[in-house]
Design a protein around this motif. Sequence first.
Motif, PDB file in Angstrom:
ATOM      1  N   GLY A 266     -41.279 -14.321  34.155  1.00 32.50           N
ATOM      2  CA  GLY A 266     -39.972 -14.789  34.407  1.00 32.50           C
ATOM      3  C   GLY A 266     -40.008 -16.074  35.326  1.00 32.50           C
ATOM      4  N   GLY A 267     -41.254 -16.812  35.297  1.00 30.51           N
ATOM      5  CA  GLY A 267     -41.326 -18.023  35.893  1.00 30.51           C
ATOM      6  C   GLY A 267     -40.694 -19.139  34.888  1.00 30.51           C
ATOM      7  N   GLY A 268     -40.704 -20.611  35.418  1.00 31.27           N
ATOM      8  CA  GLY A 268     -40.279 -21.405  34.694  1.00 31.27           C
ATOM      9  C   GLY A 268     -39.981 -22.699  35.208  1.00 31.27           C
ATOM     10  N   LEU A 269     -39.205 -23.571  34.455  1.00 31.98           N
ATOM     11  CA  LEU A 269     -38.644 -24.790  34.926  1.00 31.98           C
ATOM     12  C   LEU A 269     -37.098 -24.618  35.165  1.00 31.98           C
ATOM     13  CD1 LEU A 269     -39.016 -27.911  35.917  1.00 31.98           C
ATOM     14  CD2 LEU A 269     -38.494 -28.339  33.193  1.00 31.98           C
ATOM     15  N   VAL A 270     -36.752 -25.024  36.492  1.00 31.82           N
ATOM     16  CA  VAL A 270     -35.208 -24.813  36.545  1.00 31.82           C
ATOM     17  C   VAL A 270     -34.832 -25.929  37.678  1.00 31.82           C
ATOM     18  CG1 VAL A 270     -35.631 -23.421  38.755  1.00 31.82           C
ATOM     19  CG2 VAL A 270     -33.454 -23.198  37.552  1.00 31.82           C
ATOM     20  N   GLN A 271     -33.738 -26.402  37.715  1.00 26.94           N
ATOM     21  CA  GLN A 271     -33.265 -27.307  38.308  1.00 26.94           C
ATOM     22  C   GLN A 271     -32.739 -27.027  39.644  1.00 26.94           C
ATOM     23  OE1 GLN A 271     -29.697 -29.272  36.067  1.00 26.94           O
ATOM     24  NE2 GLN A 271     -30.807 -30.508  35.028  1.00 26.94           N
TER      25      GLN A 271
ATOM     26  N   LEU B 166     -33.846 -17.779  39.242  1.00 30.49           N
ATOM     27  CA  LEU B 166     -34.762 -17.110  38.242  1.00 30.49           C
ATOM     28  C   LEU B 166     -34.982 -15.650  38.853  1.00 30.49           C
ATOM     29  CD1 LEU B 166     -37.632 -19.935  37.844  1.00 30.49           C
ATOM     30  CD2 LEU B 166     -36.170 -18.949  35.763  1.00 30.49           C
ATOM     31  N   ARG B 167     -35.480 -14.864  38.016  1.00 28.85           N
ATOM     32  CA  ARG B 167     -35.806 -13.624  38.344  1.00 28.85           C
ATOM     33  C   ARG B 167     -37.138 -13.386  37.928  1.00 28.85           C
ATOM     34  NH1 ARG B 167     -33.807  -7.784  35.713  1.00 28.85           N
ATOM     35  NH2 ARG B 167     -33.816  -6.709  37.851  1.00 28.85           N
TER      36      ARG B 167
ATOM     37  N   ASP C 274     -31.664 -14.958  52.559  1.00 25.44           N
ATOM     38  CA  ASP C 274     -30.408 -15.306  52.067  1.00 25.44           C
ATOM     39  C   ASP C 274     -30.158 -16.180  50.887  1.00 25.44           C
ATOM     40  OD1 ASP C 274     -29.274 -16.071  55.223  1.00 25.44           O
ATOM     41  OD2 ASP C 274     -29.192 -14.446  54.561  1.00 25.44           O
ATOM     42  N   ARG C 275     -31.503 -16.325  49.991  1.00 26.50           N
ATOM     43  CA  ARG C 275     -31.561 -16.975  48.915  1.00 26.50           C
ATOM     44  C   ARG C 275     -32.213 -16.119  47.896  1.00 26.50           C
ATOM     45  NH1 ARG C 275     -34.068 -21.512  47.937  1.00 26.50           N
ATOM     46  NH2 ARG C 275     -35.522 -21.245  49.592  1.00 26.50           N
ATOM     47  N   PHE C 276     -33.203 -15.533  48.312  1.00 27.38           N
ATOM     48  CA  PHE C 276     -34.091 -14.590  47.522  1.00 27.38           C
ATOM     49  C   PHE C 276     -33.827 -13.069  47.845  1.00 27.38           C
ATOM     50  CE2 PHE C 276     -38.095 -17.574  46.866  1.00 27.38           C
ATOM     51  CZ  PHE C 276     -37.114 -18.574  46.294  1.00 27.38           C
ATOM     52  N   THR C 277     -33.860 -12.223  46.680  1.00 28.03           N
ATOM     53  CA  THR C 277     -33.661 -10.950  46.982  1.00 28.03           C
ATOM     54  C   THR C 277     -34.811 -10.043  46.299  1.00 28.03           C
ATOM     55  OG1 THR C 277     -31.346 -10.918  47.204  1.00 28.03           O
ATOM     56  CG2 THR C 277     -32.101  -8.816  46.542  1.00 28.03           C
ATOM     57  N   ILE C 278     -35.684  -9.091  46.945  1.00 28.86           N
ATOM     58  CA  ILE C 278     -36.919  -8.350  46.508  1.00 28.86           C
ATOM     59  C   ILE C 278     -36.164  -6.949  46.125  1.00 28.86           C
ATOM     60  CG2 ILE C 278     -37.542  -7.694  48.773  1.00 28.86           C
ATOM     61  CD1 ILE C 278     -40.365  -7.824  47.639  1.00 28.86           C
TER      62      ILE C 278
ATOM     63  N   GLN D 105     -35.450 -11.894  42.841  1.00 29.77           N
ATOM     64  CA  GLN D 105     -34.346 -12.814  42.228  1.00 29.77           C
ATOM     65  C   GLN D 105     -34.142 -13.886  43.301  1.00 29.77           C
ATOM     66  OE1 GLN D 105     -31.850 -12.192  39.488  1.00 29.77           O
ATOM     67  NE2 GLN D 105     -31.494 -14.306  40.315  1.00 29.77           N
ATOM     68  N   MET D 106     -34.395 -15.117  42.681  1.00 23.66           N
ATOM     69  CA  MET D 106     -34.385 -16.400  43.435  1.00 23.66           C
ATOM     70  C   MET D 106     -33.218 -17.334  43.082  1.00 23.66           C
ATOM     71  SD  MET D 106     -38.492 -17.218  43.099  1.00 23.66           S
ATOM     72  CE  MET D 106     -38.215 -17.727  41.388  1.00 23.66           C
TER      73      MET D 106
END
Length: 120
Positions: free
Chosen positions: A8-13, A18-19, A66-70, A82-83
């Motif tokens: 699920g990784g990758g390049l994002v602005q 990303l999840r 508050d930005r990521f959810t496991i 979830q990021m």
Amino acid sequence: EVQLVESGGGLVQPGGSLRLSCAASGFAFNSIGMTWIRQPPGKGFEWVSAISTTGDVTMYADSVKDRFTISRDNAKNTLYLQMNNLKTEDTAMYYCVQGFWRAVPTTAERGQGTQVTVSS
């Protein structure tokens, strides 16, 4: 044999989402807490988040709170991260780790990692 396979990784602005997923096998996934750690380029490992066996207890590093959810799906033997609102400082290789850890473990089973790059 314990296997943990991240994806699920990758390049994002910056500001994007990303999840990450971690597919687990070779052990009783629903009986073990799980943890995400990361390693930024050229730096040491950082603890990111942890979740209990049933998901009722979660913990986060201040930098991702508050930005990521496991979360986890025990029926699918899969761990998620979830990021949202990603920042350049989130750029790192992300690993899932067997066990409920409140810091980077010195010895624990982990996967091969998935690369997250946040860049404009």
